[in-house]
Design a protein around this motif. Structure first.
Motif, short mmCIF file in Angstrom:
data_model
loop_
_atom_site.label_atom_id
_atom_site.label_comp_id
_atom_site.label_asym_id
_atom_site.label_seq_id
_atom_site.Cartn_x
_atom_site.Cartn_y
_atom_site.Cartn_z
N ARG A 9 0.83 -1.20 0.00
CA ARG A 9 0.00 0.00 0.00
C ARG A 9 0.87 1.26 0.00
O ARG A 9 1.80 1.36 0.79
CB ARG A 9 -0.89 0.04 1.24
N ILE A 10 0.53 2.21 -0.87
CA ILE A 10 1.12 3.55 -0.80
C ILE A 10 0.27 4.29 0.22
O ILE A 10 -0.94 4.44 0.04
CB ILE A 10 1.08 4.28 -2.17
N THR A 11 0.87 4.73 1.31
CA THR A 11 0.12 5.39 2.38
C THR A 11 0.19 6.90 2.30
O THR A 11 -0.58 7.59 2.96
CB THR A 11 0.62 4.92 3.76
N GLN A 12 1.12 7.41 1.49
CA GLN A 12 1.26 8.86 1.33
C GLN A 12 2.00 9.14 0.02
O GLN A 12 2.94 8.44 -0.32
CB GLN A 12 2.05 9.44 2.50
N GLY A 13 1.56 10.15 -0.70
CA GLY A 13 2.30 10.65 -1.85
C GLY A 13 2.11 9.89 -3.15
O GLY A 13 2.98 9.96 -4.02
N GLU A 14 1.01 9.20 -3.32
CA GLU A 14 0.81 8.45 -4.56
C GLU A 14 0.91 9.35 -5.79
O GLU A 14 1.39 8.93 -6.84
CB GLU A 14 -0.54 7.73 -4.54
N SER A 15 0.50 10.62 -5.66
CA SER A 15 0.58 11.55 -6.78
C SER A 15 2.02 11.92 -7.13
O SER A 15 2.28 12.45 -8.21
CB SER A 15 -0.22 12.82 -6.48
N GLU A 16 2.98 11.63 -6.24
CA GLU A 16 4.40 11.91 -6.50
C GLU A 16 5.10 10.78 -7.25
O GLU A 16 6.26 10.92 -7.61
CB GLU A 16 5.13 12.14 -5.17
N LEU A 17 4.40 9.67 -7.48
CA LEU A 17 5.00 8.54 -8.18
C LEU A 17 5.10 8.80 -9.68
O LEU A 17 4.15 9.26 -10.30
CB LEU A 17 4.17 7.27 -7.99
N SER A 18 6.26 8.51 -10.24
CA SER A 18 6.45 8.51 -11.69
C SER A 18 6.74 7.07 -12.08
O SER A 18 7.17 6.27 -11.25
CB SER A 18 7.63 9.40 -12.09
N ARG A 19 6.54 6.77 -13.35
CA ARG A 19 6.66 5.38 -13.79
C ARG A 19 7.41 5.32 -15.11
O ARG A 19 7.16 6.11 -16.01
CB ARG A 19 5.25 4.81 -13.92
N TYR A 20 8.31 4.36 -15.21
CA TYR A 20 9.03 4.09 -16.45
C TYR A 20 8.70 2.66 -16.86
O TYR A 20 8.92 1.73 -16.09
CB TYR A 20 10.54 4.25 -16.27
N GLU A 21 8.15 2.50 -18.06
CA GLU A 21 7.83 1.17 -18.57
C GLU A 21 8.76 0.85 -19.71
O GLU A 21 8.93 1.65 -20.63
CB GLU A 21 6.37 1.11 -19.02
N ASP A 22 9.38 -0.33 -19.64
CA ASP A 22 10.29 -0.79 -20.69
C ASP A 22 9.54 -1.81 -21.54
O ASP A 22 9.32 -2.95 -21.10
CB ASP A 22 11.53 -1.42 -20.06
N PRO A 23 9.12 -1.43 -22.75
CA PRO A 23 8.33 -2.35 -23.57
C PRO A 23 9.12 -3.58 -24.01
O PRO A 23 8.55 -4.65 -24.20
CB PRO A 23 7.93 -1.51 -24.79
N LYS A 24 10.44 -3.45 -24.13
CA LYS A 24 11.26 -4.58 -24.57
C LYS A 24 11.27 -5.69 -23.51
O LYS A 24 11.10 -6.86 -23.83
CB LYS A 24 12.68 -4.10 -24.85
N THR A 25 11.46 -5.32 -22.23
CA THR A 25 11.53 -6.32 -21.16
C THR A 25 10.20 -6.54 -20.46
O THR A 25 10.10 -7.40 -19.59
CB THR A 25 12.58 -5.90 -20.11
N LYS A 26 9.21 -5.72 -20.80
CA LYS A 26 7.88 -5.80 -20.16
C LYS A 26 7.99 -5.64 -18.64
O LYS A 26 7.38 -6.38 -17.87
CB LYS A 26 7.17 -7.09 -20.54
N THR A 27 8.79 -4.66 -18.23
CA THR A 27 8.93 -4.33 -16.81
C THR A 27 8.55 -2.87 -16.61
O THR A 27 8.54 -2.08 -17.56
CB THR A 27 10.39 -4.54 -16.32
N ALA A 28 8.24 -2.54 -15.38
CA ALA A 28 7.93 -1.16 -15.02
C ALA A 28 8.62 -0.83 -13.71
O ALA A 28 8.69 -1.66 -12.81
CB ALA A 28 6.42 -0.98 -14.88
N ARG A 29 9.15 0.37 -13.65
CA ARG A 29 9.81 0.85 -12.44
C ARG A 29 9.15 2.16 -12.03
O ARG A 29 9.01 3.07 -12.84
CB ARG A 29 11.30 1.05 -12.67
N SER A 30 8.74 2.23 -10.77
CA SER A 30 8.15 3.45 -10.23
C SER A 30 9.17 4.11 -9.33
O SER A 30 9.94 3.43 -8.64
CB SER A 30 6.89 3.12 -9.43
N PHE A 31 9.16 5.43 -9.33
CA PHE A 31 10.12 6.17 -8.52
C PHE A 31 9.51 7.49 -8.08
O PHE A 31 8.51 7.95 -8.64
CB PHE A 31 11.42 6.39 -9.31
N CYS A 32 10.12 8.12 -7.10
CA CYS A 32 9.64 9.40 -6.59
C CYS A 32 10.00 10.49 -7.61
O CYS A 32 11.17 10.63 -7.98
CB CYS A 32 10.27 9.71 -5.24
N ALA A 33 9.01 11.26 -8.04
CA ALA A 33 9.24 12.33 -9.01
C ALA A 33 10.03 13.47 -8.39
O ALA A 33 10.65 14.24 -9.12
CB ALA A 33 7.90 12.84 -9.54
N ASN A 34 10.05 13.56 -7.07
CA ASN A 34 10.77 14.65 -6.41
C ASN A 34 12.25 14.33 -6.19
O ASN A 34 13.11 15.10 -6.57
CB ASN A 34 10.09 14.99 -5.08
#
Length: 172
Positions: free
Chosen positions: A71-96
């Motif tokens: 569960r994200i308990t705080q700051g879900e709107s601060e999450l950014s996401r990078y999706e790699d179509p080649k490997t079919k993976t996604a990485r989320s990170f803090c935009a700040n």
């Protein structure tokens, strides 16, 4: 006491088992906070080039959790996401602050992997596994003995191995 006396004693009620508190974590700046139910599903060290680059480190240590137990308990709107179509993976990170928060793979849609270093306490699993160990870099620390560096408190280093010289004929 006689054995038959034990049979007459009142039955002891089992104590209720306390549920463990969730393991909490956060990004570097603290804008994103999250938790998982413990114990985590598993934990491992990932030596792949993708994880090295995403973390800027020799390897990344992850804790895997069922998605429904994360569960994200705080700051879900601060999450950014990078999706790699080649490997079919996604990485989320803090935009700040850029802290990696989650790593997801299409082949495991019910799992989310969180960097172990983001948790402030125990997760219920120790990292026992190494993924892509064949990609371990020659410069990565692998447990060699370290000694304090004189004049620099808190700094340790790995001494070079002394070379044996075979050209010392005639000495002693």
């Amino acid at each position: 006491m006689f054995p038959e006396d034990e049979d007459l004693s009142p039955a002891k009620k089992p104590k209720p088992v306390a549920l463990a508190k969730p393991a909490a974590g956060q990004c570097l700046c603290g804008k994103i906070r999250f938790e998982i139910d413990v114990p985590a599903r598993w934990a491992w060290h990932d030596h792949t080039a993708a994880s090295r680059r995403a973390h800027g480190a020799a390897y990344a240590t992850y804790v895997g959790s069922w998605r429904k137990r994360f569960r994200i308990t705080q700051g879900e709107s601060e999450l950014s996401r990078y999706e790699d179509p080649k490997t079919k993976t996604a990485r989320s990170f803090c935009a700040n602050c850029g802290t990696p928060i989650a790593y997801e793979r299409a082949r495991s849609p019910h799992m989310v992997n969180i960097p172990r270093a983001l948790f402030s306490g125990r997760t219920g699993r120790q990292p026992l596994y190494h993924i892509a160990i064949e990609e371990l870099q020659e410069w990565a620390y692998t447990g060699e003995p370290l000694v304090p560096l004189k004049g620099y408190p808190g700094v340790v280093w790995q001494r070079s191995k002394k070379k044996k010289r075979g050209d010392r004929e005639g000495m002693f």
